[in-house]
Write a protein that holds these residues in place. Structure first.
Motif, short mmCIF file in Angstrom:
data_model
loop_
_atom_site.label_atom_id
_atom_site.label_comp_id
_atom_site.label_asym_id
_atom_site.label_seq_id
_atom_site.Cartn_x
_atom_site.Cartn_y
_atom_site.Cartn_z
N GLU A 329 0.86 -1.19 0.00
CA GLU A 329 0.00 0.00 0.00
C GLU A 329 0.89 1.23 0.00
O GLU A 329 2.09 1.13 0.12
N GLY A 339 -0.11 -2.18 -6.26
CA GLY A 339 -1.19 -2.53 -5.35
C GLY A 339 -2.35 -3.15 -6.08
O GLY A 339 -2.52 -2.95 -7.29
N MET A 344 -6.83 -4.81 -1.38
CA MET A 344 -6.01 -4.02 -0.47
C MET A 344 -6.73 -2.74 -0.04
O MET A 344 -7.53 -2.75 0.88
N THR A 345 -6.47 -1.64 -0.75
CA THR A 345 -7.00 -0.34 -0.32
C THR A 345 -8.52 -0.23 -0.36
O THR A 345 -9.11 0.54 0.38
#
Ligand SMILES: *Cc1c(COP(=O)(O)O)cnc(C)c1O
Length: 385
Positions: A329, A339, A344-345
């Protein structure tokens, strides 16, 4: 010489807010690692009483950042979220904010899970056409919150058009300028009232510090924000202030390389047989390329792309196969990062909503670093093979 407004960006990045240390001549601003300052007599001091309020290392950084954004005032915070938190605390219960719909996930989380409980209402809208903002404005609307380029699909929002709407309705315009950095874009000059940064990203630039910043030209807003910083305590430490101050000295050189590497990688990806869409505002067929050209100096090193067939497994394989890029990240450091937003985010966003925003299973986001371009392209080539 250090605060000469006539100087170019690079000269300001290296000198603004900084003088050789008066006691030793040290060229670098000392790290004032102190919590308090001795007073001559009660209340009589050199402008420094307690370090939550003021620290000389932090002030040098605040002045340098303000110079780079063309701002009168700068303030630094313990993180980007610490800065955003203080901006929302300018509001009162019942106030409403209109935000970019693909907002940074941490900002969305703070708005909905912290400030919504205090009676502040947030609306989210696609601002690629600024006209979409108007129907959401009512008597309670106090703030527009704009991020551009957006994360991760690199939408470009016309800051000047948003500023015109904000001015007409007496609404504050806040721009999160983290993705562009002050090298690429200066929102105050386009009519924004407040600009915030996660200094963790391009400003620090070396993935070794978490920090936030706010700049403004408005004396009253600055005073309120400085009051919040001192009252609520999201102040950064002197060592971190030093690291960002040092990082800023190469911002212009780093950004040039981020941009040229970004361009080469965007063009490479676009012709790769396995790649489907490439999101990068420098393409002439990007929906708001003309706006990007108008408000940005160059197009940056943030790129996202999807794979043909949109397979999660294939994206996951590519993400694990890179050797020069690192799977992580964050963004904006000298090293290239890769990423996978869906896991993930943006993992906390439900799949249908996520896909509507273009964050499909195979979407990969790159923060292109400043390594040798041939090595970066060779790495992506072998990972995609
Ligand atoms: C990282 C980031 C933030 C939050 O900043 P922190 O320093 O991580 O608290 C806010 N906005 C954007 C666009 C970011 O990328």
């Amino acid at each position: 010489m250090s605060n000469n407004e006539q100087h170019g960006f690079g000269t300001k990045a290296i000198h603004a807010g900084q003088q050789p240390d008066p006691t030793t001549g040290a060229i670098m601003t000392p790290i004032y690692q102190t919590s308090t300052y001795v007073q001559e007599s009660p209340g009589v001091h050199k402008g420094y009483a307690y370090a939550r309020g003021k620290n000389p290392t932090r002030i040098a950084l605040e002045q340098c950042l303000a110079a780079l954004e063309g701002a009168k005032h700068g303030l630094c915070f313990a993180s980007g979220m610490g800065a955003a938190d203080s901006i929302i605390k300018l509001l009162r219960p019942g106030d409403e904010v209109i935000c970019t719909d693909d907002l940074y996930g941490g900002s969305y989380r703070m708005f909905e899970r912290v400030f919504a409980h205090f009676g502040i209402k947030f609306h989210y809208v696609n601002m690629q056409s600024a006209e979409n903002i108007r129907p959401l404005i009512n008597a309670n609307t106090k703030m527009l919150w704009v991020e551009t380029p957006t994360n991760p699909t690199m939408k470009i929002i016309d800051i000047a058009a948003c500023a015109a709407i904000a001015k007409a309705h007496n609404i504050l315009l806040v721009v999160d300028n983290t993705f562009a950095s002050p090298y690429l874009q200066n929102p105050l000059a386009l009519g924004a009232d407040i600009v915030m940064h996660s200094a963790t990203k391009y400003l620090g630039g070396h993935s070794d510090v978490v920090m936030g910043a706010i700049v403004t030209n408005d004396d009253k807003l600055h005073e309120q924000l400085a009051f919040l910083l001192n009252s609520c305590g999201a102040n950064p430490g002197p060592m971190d202030s030093f690291l960002v101050l040092r990082g800023l000295k190469t911002l212009h050189v780093r950004m040039e390389r981020h941009c040229s590497n970004g361009r080469a990688i965007a063009e490479f990806l676009r012709t790769h047989p396995k790649v489907d869409k490439v999101y990068w505002p420098g393409f002439t067929d990007h929906p708001n390329h003309e706006v990007a050209k108008k408000q940005m100096r160059d197009f940056g090193g943030m790129i996202s792309f999807t794979l043909k067939g949109d397979s999660f497994e294939e994206a996951s394989r590519v993400a694990s196969a890179v050797k020069v890029f690192s799977l992580a990240e964050s963004l904006g450091g000298v090293e290239s990062l890769l990423g996978h937003p869906a896991t993930m985010t943006h993992a906390s966003i439900p799949k249908p909503e996520r896909e509507r925003a273009g964050i499909t299973d195979s979407l990969i986001r790159l923060s292109v670093g400043i390594e040798d371009i041939d090595d970066l392209i060779a790495d992506l080539k072998q990972a995609l093979a």
